[in-house]
Design an enzyme around this catalytic site. Structure first.
Site, PDB file in Angstrom:
ATOM      1  N   HIS A  91      13.826   6.065  -6.398  1.00 48.94           N
ATOM      2  CA  HIS A  91      13.201   5.453  -5.219  1.00 48.94           C
ATOM      3  C   HIS A  91      13.380   3.931  -5.186  1.00 48.94           C
ATOM      4  CE1 HIS A  91      10.429   5.833  -1.847  1.00 48.94           C
ATOM      5  NE2 HIS A  91       9.661   4.865  -2.308  1.00 48.94           N
TER       6      HIS A  91
ATOM      7  N   ASP B 243      14.363  10.975  -6.668  1.00 51.90           N
ATOM      8  CA  ASP B 243      13.270  10.092  -6.249  1.00 51.90           C
ATOM      9  C   ASP B 243      11.960  10.586  -6.878  1.00 51.90           C
ATOM     10  OD1 ASP B 243      11.166   8.878  -4.685  1.00 51.90           O
ATOM     11  OD2 ASP B 243      12.638   8.483  -3.107  1.00 51.90           O
TER      12      ASP B 243
ATOM     13  N   SER C  64      10.860   3.816   2.464  1.00 57.05           N
ATOM     14  CA  SER C  64       9.596   4.455   2.081  1.00 57.05           C
ATOM     15  C   SER C  64       8.539   4.290   3.184  1.00 57.05           C
ATOM     16  CB  SER C  64       9.150   3.885   0.731  1.00 57.05           C
ATOM     17  OG  SER C  64       8.163   4.693   0.170  1.00 57.05           O
TER      18      SER C  64
HETATM   19  N1  GSH Z   1       2.990   2.991  -7.849  1.00 61.66           N
HETATM   20  C1  GSH Z   1       4.206   2.302  -7.575  1.00 61.66           C
HETATM   21  C2  GSH Z   1       4.576   2.559  -6.121  1.00 61.66           C
HETATM   22  C3  GSH Z   1       5.073   1.417  -5.365  1.00 61.66           C
HETATM   23  C4  GSH Z   1       6.536   1.529  -5.016  1.00 61.66           C
HETATM   24  O1  GSH Z   1       7.367   2.184  -5.664  1.00 61.66           O
HETATM   25  N2  GSH Z   1       6.855   0.825  -3.975  1.00 61.66           N
HETATM   26  C5  GSH Z   1       8.198   0.807  -3.465  1.00 61.66           C
HETATM   27  C6  GSH Z   1       8.130   1.140  -1.988  1.00 61.66           C
HETATM   28  S1  GSH Z   1       7.167   2.604  -1.704  1.00 61.66           S
HETATM   29  C7  GSH Z   1       8.770  -0.578  -3.624  1.00 61.66           C
HETATM   30  O2  GSH Z   1       9.628  -0.973  -2.867  1.00 61.66           O
HETATM   31  N3  GSH Z   1       8.277  -1.347  -4.610  1.00 61.66           N
HETATM   32  C8  GSH Z   1       8.637  -2.730  -4.768  1.00 61.66           C
HETATM   33  C9  GSH Z   1       9.908  -3.021  -5.489  1.00 61.66           C
HETATM   34  O3  GSH Z   1      10.527  -2.104  -6.066  1.00 61.66           O
HETATM   35  O4  GSH Z   1      10.319  -4.201  -5.459  1.00 61.66           O
HETATM   36  C10 GSH Z   1       4.051   0.857  -7.965  1.00 61.66           C
HETATM   37  O5  GSH Z   1       2.997   0.238  -7.725  1.00 61.66           O
HETATM   38  O6  GSH Z   1       5.019   0.332  -8.555  1.00 61.66           O
END
Ligand code: GSH
Length: 275
Positions: A253, A221, A145
């Site tokens: 995603h 995604d 991402s």
């Molecule tokens: N709005 C969402 C977007 C954040 C998101 O999906 N982040 C991804 C990367 S863009 C991620 O890796 N989140 C942390 C995880 O899944 O551990 C949130 O805050 O959960």
């Protein structure tokens, strides 16, 4: 450099460390996985850049990369996604400020004093890990991402720094997306000509990439429209850059997607970093 934890993992060692960063002007935490092969001498190194809201920890505990890194003999480095701390600027939104450094060097107030993630990842942390771990001169880079954006843009901005490149669901055309315009505007200012050096699609057309690129993208995604994979695929085709773009049916995603294709990415990098 301070050791926060070290745990044996697939015959190697998963460590978490911190240090006072000159580039970011604060204490930064990062993780390094050293595979068992490192006991016999320096091993190639794969950088994994994480996405919005992540620290060094998300991928370390959720991507399942270590088993594959141990199989193929690669070290892994997991940097944080931004400077952090009470004295560091922040924003209430999850996609700006702490946890959302976008791998650029900010020039604008209030971000510039600490948000220097481009220099941090490409130079300072690279020097630190190279000095302190049995890491060879062969480096590859990947990310998810916002981290996929970081991997693609840093690889093209710093020719010779990285010999292999891949990305999981990268923010592929940030100058045309709400995941990009907001952050590049905040960190780099309103002059959009300064943004183009941080857009993988534009960089590919401008500077290109000397090798080939692996990109995995989930077809389901939830952020598909913000990531703009179509623009990157068009640029890869237009520039005749060798690539493997895989639209993965049913995947979203999350780290379930990342961990599913983690082995393919490790194998991709290992094949290109051995030479
Ligand atoms: N709005 C969402 C977007 C954040 C998101 O999906 N982040 C991804 C990367 S863009 C991620 O890796 N989140 C942390 C995880 O899944 O551990 C949130 O805050 O959960």
């Amino acid at each position: 450099m301070k050791t926060i934890s070290e745990n044996r993992c697939f015959g190697g060692m998963q460590g978490v460390y911190s240090h006072e960063s000159e580039a970011c002007g604060c204490e930064m935490t990062f993780a390094v996985y050293m595979p068992p092969q490192a006991q016999d001498g320096p091993v190639p190194c794969l950088w994994y850049l994480s996405g919005l809201t992540c620290t060094h920890e998300n991928a370390m505990i959720k991507a399942g990369l270590q088993a594959h890194a141990a199989e193929f003999g690669l070290a892994l480095v997991f940097p944080d996604t931004s400077p952090r701390g009470e004295g560091v600027a922040n924003d209430e939104a999850y996609d700006l400020g702490q946890g959302a450094g976008f791998y650029v060097n900010a020039t604008e107030t209030p971000w510039a004093p600490h948000f220097q993630m481009e220099s941090y990842v490409a130079s300072e942390l690279r020097d630190l890990v190279t000095e302190n771990f049995a890491i060879s001169v062969h480096h590859g880079i990947t990310g998810h991402s916002m981290g996929g954006h970081g991997a693609l843009t840093l690889a093209m901005k710093y020719p010779g720094h990285y010999q292999s490149l891949s990305a999981f669901a990268p923010i592929a055309n940030p100058t045309q997306s709400d995941w990009g315009r907001k952050q590049l505007g905040a960190y780099l200012g309103g002059d959009e000509s300064a943004w183009t050096a941080h857009d993988a699609t534009l960089l590919l057309k401008d500077k290109g990439w000397s090798g080939d690129i692996l990109v995995d993208q989930g077809a389901d995604d939830q952020f598909y429209d913000l990531l703009k994979p179509g623009a990157l695929v068009a640029a890869l085709t237009e520039t005749k850059t060798a690539h493997s773009y895989r639209l993965q049916e049913g995947y979203d995603h999350s780290y379930y997607f990342v961990s599913t294709f983690a082995r393919d990415h490790i194998a991709w990098h290992a094949a290109r970093l051995k030479g």
